[in-house]
Design a protein around this motif. Structure first.
Motif, short mmCIF file in Angstrom:
data_model
loop_
_atom_site.label_atom_id
_atom_site.label_comp_id
_atom_site.label_asym_id
_atom_site.label_seq_id
_atom_site.Cartn_x
_atom_site.Cartn_y
_atom_site.Cartn_z
N GLN A 175 -12.73 1.88 0.00
CA GLN A 175 -12.06 3.15 0.49
C GLN A 175 -10.52 2.75 0.44
OE1 GLN A 175 -14.06 5.31 3.70
NE2 GLN A 175 -15.24 3.39 3.81
N LEU A 176 -10.07 1.74 0.45
CA LEU A 176 -8.39 1.28 0.61
C LEU A 176 -7.73 1.48 -0.51
CD1 LEU A 176 -8.72 -1.60 3.17
CD2 LEU A 176 -8.10 0.72 3.54
N ALA A 177 -8.43 1.75 -1.71
CA ALA A 177 -7.73 1.83 -3.09
C ALA A 177 -6.50 2.68 -2.95
CB ALA A 177 -8.59 2.32 -4.20
N GLY A 178 -6.48 3.83 -2.43
CA GLY A 178 -5.50 4.78 -2.46
C GLY A 178 -4.44 4.89 -1.17
N ALA A 179 -4.72 3.83 -0.36
CA ALA A 179 -4.03 3.61 0.89
C ALA A 179 -2.35 3.74 0.45
CB ALA A 179 -4.32 2.46 1.81
N PRO A 180 -1.74 4.03 1.31
CA PRO A 180 -0.07 3.91 1.14
C PRO A 180 0.32 2.53 1.41
CG PRO A 180 -0.60 5.28 3.21
CD PRO A 180 -1.92 4.91 2.84
N ARG A 181 1.29 2.07 0.41
CA ARG A 181 1.70 0.61 0.25
C ARG A 181 2.89 0.19 1.14
NH1 ARG A 181 -0.74 -0.56 -4.96
NH2 ARG A 181 1.08 -2.07 -5.50
N ILE A 182 2.83 -0.78 1.86
CA ILE A 182 4.06 -1.10 2.48
C ILE A 182 5.36 -1.04 1.34
CG2 ILE A 182 3.49 -3.64 2.58
CD1 ILE A 182 5.45 -2.12 5.24
N SER A 183 4.87 -1.54 0.30
CA SER A 183 6.16 -1.85 -0.46
C SER A 183 6.92 -0.46 -0.81
CB SER A 183 5.88 -2.39 -1.99
OG SER A 183 4.50 -1.72 -2.52
N ASP A 184 5.87 0.67 -0.80
CA ASP A 184 6.66 1.97 -0.95
C ASP A 184 7.55 2.32 0.26
OD1 ASP A 184 5.73 2.12 -3.45
OD2 ASP A 184 3.86 2.81 -2.85
N HIS A 185 7.35 1.79 1.38
CA HIS A 185 7.95 2.42 2.68
C HIS A 185 9.31 1.49 3.25
CE1 HIS A 185 4.52 4.75 2.59
NE2 HIS A 185 4.81 5.45 3.46
N LEU A 186 9.29 0.21 2.43
CA LEU A 186 10.33 -0.59 3.09
C LEU A 186 11.84 0.03 2.93
CD1 LEU A 186 9.67 -4.04 1.24
CD2 LEU A 186 9.13 -3.30 3.32
N CYS A 187 12.64 -0.19 3.99
CA CYS A 187 13.98 0.26 4.15
C CYS A 187 14.86 -0.42 3.29
CB CYS A 187 14.28 0.23 5.42
SG CYS A 187 14.54 -1.53 6.27
N ASP A 188 16.04 0.01 2.97
CA ASP A 188 16.78 -0.55 2.02
C ASP A 188 17.30 -2.07 2.26
OD1 ASP A 188 17.13 1.73 0.70
OD2 ASP A 188 19.16 2.42 1.28
N ALA A 189 17.44 -2.37 3.76
CA ALA A 189 17.83 -3.58 4.18
C ALA A 189 16.44 -4.80 3.89
CB ALA A 189 18.12 -3.77 5.52
N GLU A 216 -2.63 7.78 9.36
CA GLU A 216 -2.91 9.03 8.95
C GLU A 216 -4.09 8.95 7.95
OE1 GLU A 216 0.03 12.01 8.80
OE2 GLU A 216 -0.99 12.70 7.33
N TYR A 217 -4.00 8.05 6.99
CA TYR A 217 -4.84 7.85 5.83
C TYR A 217 -6.13 7.28 6.07
CZ TYR A 217 -6.74 5.88 1.45
OH TYR A 217 -7.39 5.50 0.46
N LEU A 218 -6.17 6.20 7.05
CA LEU A 218 -7.27 5.56 7.56
C LEU A 218 -8.07 6.46 8.36
CD1 LEU A 218 -5.59 2.22 8.60
CD2 LEU A 218 -7.01 2.52 6.46
N ARG A 219 -7.47 7.44 9.17
CA ARG A 219 -8.28 8.28 10.04
C ARG A 219 -9.23 9.02 9.05
NH1 ARG A 219 -3.10 9.44 13.28
NH2 ARG A 219 -3.33 7.66 14.79
N GLY A 220 -8.88 9.21 7.89
CA GLY A 220 -9.67 10.10 7.07
C GLY A 220 -10.82 9.41 6.64
N LEU A 221 -10.92 8.04 6.59
CA LEU A 221 -12.08 7.42 5.95
C LEU A 221 -13.25 7.10 6.70
CD1 LEU A 221 -9.59 4.39 4.51
CD2 LEU A 221 -10.38 6.57 3.45
N ASP A 222 -14.36 6.77 5.90
CA ASP A 222 -15.62 6.68 6.77
C ASP A 222 -15.86 5.11 6.97
OD1 ASP A 222 -18.35 6.79 7.37
OD2 ASP A 222 -18.95 6.43 5.22
N LEU A 223 -15.69 5.11 8.30
CA LEU A 223 -15.50 3.72 8.99
C LEU A 223 -16.14 3.61 10.07
CD1 LEU A 223 -11.71 2.95 8.39
CD2 LEU A 223 -13.34 2.25 7.09
N ASP A 224 -16.54 2.29 10.57
CA ASP A 224 -17.33 2.07 11.92
C ASP A 224 -16.55 2.00 13.09
OD1 ASP A 224 -16.74 -0.92 12.45
OD2 ASP A 224 -16.74 -0.69 10.37
N GLU A 225 -17.23 2.22 14.19
CA GLU A 225 -16.38 2.49 15.35
C GLU A 225 -15.27 1.40 15.63
OE1 GLU A 225 -17.90 3.35 19.74
OE2 GLU A 225 -19.18 4.28 18.18
#
Ligand code: HAM
Length: 419
Positions: free
Chosen positions: A215-229, A182-191
């Motif tokens: 442009q990736l500076a504000g991208a969501p980080r995997i470390s914020d999305h890890l499940c408890d396990a 979702e984040y990446l779709r909003g960026l200015d990127l080549d085809e």
């Protein structure tokens, strides 16, 4: 002269430099041999589908870099671009996963990728690798990382860093993937990059271009999305590494170029290699076995690049082991002496003393030059007159001192002085 050259992107290993290569390969494997890893060797080519399915249909390795061929019998094969898929295929085929787990294996060999050649990037290169199959245990991830660090340290390598990340598992990765898309779709990127967002969005994080990275500076980080396990697992790996005196850097953008990774991923980068800075890398691949049609078999492994480790050592000015020297060099003068000294050389070798011989009927001067160049400690010289007296001349090439020794006892004398 119109002769052949080595294919583009390849190089030959020749003495004396080849000795350093061999020594590095041995040093990288040594910690594995002491840690319960058994040697595995697989063919240089495999069914092309093993890699397209295992490494990933959308990876550069599969789409651009594989050497593929169709055999006369119609089989579609690929020269192996990496070792993990092959080793897992071999273990599953031999039913090793039905025995005691984990199955710990190490390997060493040639790999092939049709990449654009540059310093440190070749189309034929060598890896030493390790795979631990069938255990989900943070201590196993830590063990492998520690063994790699110990291997580099044993060679004296200092200027390398360990980058560490967790890519989550089948629970939390899809959630992260969707957020990233979702984040990446909003960026200015080549085809091409936009297409990649839909197929493999994590790879976009790995894009080296400055305008993409910005442009990736504000991208969501995997470390914020890890499940408890996954978080708990990753914390344990980190704790074990810290306890083993291993320094690492968290790198949430480390995704690596192969699609099979889950949870732990890591890479060793060297500071003085330019753009091809990765000297080794690896991670956990808990889903690969099932991707290949096998049972659930959580596993972890790494591969260290031998070519780049040699370059890294050179860049640090670390003295590399040189070619093994022979201890004795025989210099015969005349046909009778040739026969007698050839016999002495054979006897010495059989007794474990390294020895060489002045082949090609050289005169004394040239033969002595060869003896000096060989790095030998002693030259055994004999002419017709020496042999008539039942003697040979033994010359210490370090001190220059020369003595007569009975032909009968020269091998025993040399063995005594050398061993
Ligand atoms: P990889 O990161 O693709 O991982 O390769 C490992 C190492 O091989 C790299 O860090 C680099 O030193 C060396 N290497 C790769 N390509 C080249 C090249 N074109 N020229 C020179 N050296 C190169 C793998 O191959 C995974 N199979 C590692 C692994 C094992 N993961 C889990 N188990």
């Amino acid at each position: 002269m119109n002769t052949f050259s080595a294919p583009k992107g390849t190089y030959d290993l020749l003495p004396p430099e080849s000795a350093a290569f061999l020594a590095v390969r041995e040093a990288l494997a040594a910690p594995l041999k002491r840690s319960g890893y058994g040697y595995v060797e697989t063919p240089g080519f495999e069914d092309v589908k093993l890699f397209s399915r295992g490494v990933g249909e959308s990876t550069d390795i599969v789409t651009k870099e594989m050497y593929t061929l169709t055999t006369k019998g119609g089989d579609e094969l690929a020269l192996r671009p990496e070792g993990t898929a092959s080793v897992l295929r071999a273990a599953l085929e031999a039913n090793l996963h039905r025995g005691p787990l984990p199955v710990k294996l190490w390997y060493s060999g040639s790999y092939y990728r049709y990449e654009r050649p540059q310093a440190g990037r070749y189309r034929h290169f060598s890896q030493v690798g390790a795979e631990a199959l069938g255990a989900e245990d943070p201590a196993l991830d830590a063990e492998l990382i520690i063994l790699a660090v110990d291997a580099y340290r044993s060679l004296g390598l200092r200027d390398f860093r360990l980058l560490l990340n967790s890519l989550g598992d089948k629970e939390c990765r899809p959630v992260y993937r969707a957020a990233l898309q979702e984040y990446l779709r909003g960026l200015d990127l080549d085809e091409e990059t936009r297409a990649r967002i839909e197929i493999n969005p994590l790879r976009v994080l790995d894009d080296k271009r400055e305008q993409v990275q910005r442009q990736l500076a504000g991208a969501p980080r995997i470390s914020d999305h890890l499940c408890d396990a996954c978080r708990e697992y990753h914390d344990q790996v980190r704790e074990l590494l810290t306890a083993a005196d291993i320094t690492f850097e968290d790198d949430v953008k480390l995704v690596r170029g192969l699609d099979y990774y889950t949870r732990t991923t890591f890479e060793f980068v060297h500071g003085r290699l330019g753009s091809q800075s990765a000297v080794g890398g690896g991670g956990r691949y808990d889903g690969l076995s099932q991707m290949l049609g096998g049972p659930e078999l959580p596993s972890v492994g790494w591969a260290l690049g031998v070519d780049r480790t040699v370059l890294a050592l050179k860049a640090e000015g670390i003295e590399l082991p040189s070619a093994g020297r022979t201890d004795v060099f025989a210099v015969p003068l005349g046909e009778q002496a040739r026969r007698a000294l050839f016999g002495v050389v054979t006897e010495l070798r059989r007794q474990g003393v390294s020895a060489d011989f002045a082949f090609g009927g050289k005169g004394l001067k040239n033969a002595m030059k060869s003896a000096n160049r060989s790095g030998a400690r002693f030259a055994v010289i004999a002419g017709e007159r020496d042999l008539a007296d039942g003697e040979v001349q033994l010359k210490d090439l370090e001190s220059g001192e020369q003595t007569s020794v009975a032909l009968e006892t020269v091998a025993a004398t040399l063995r005594e002085r050398l061993l």
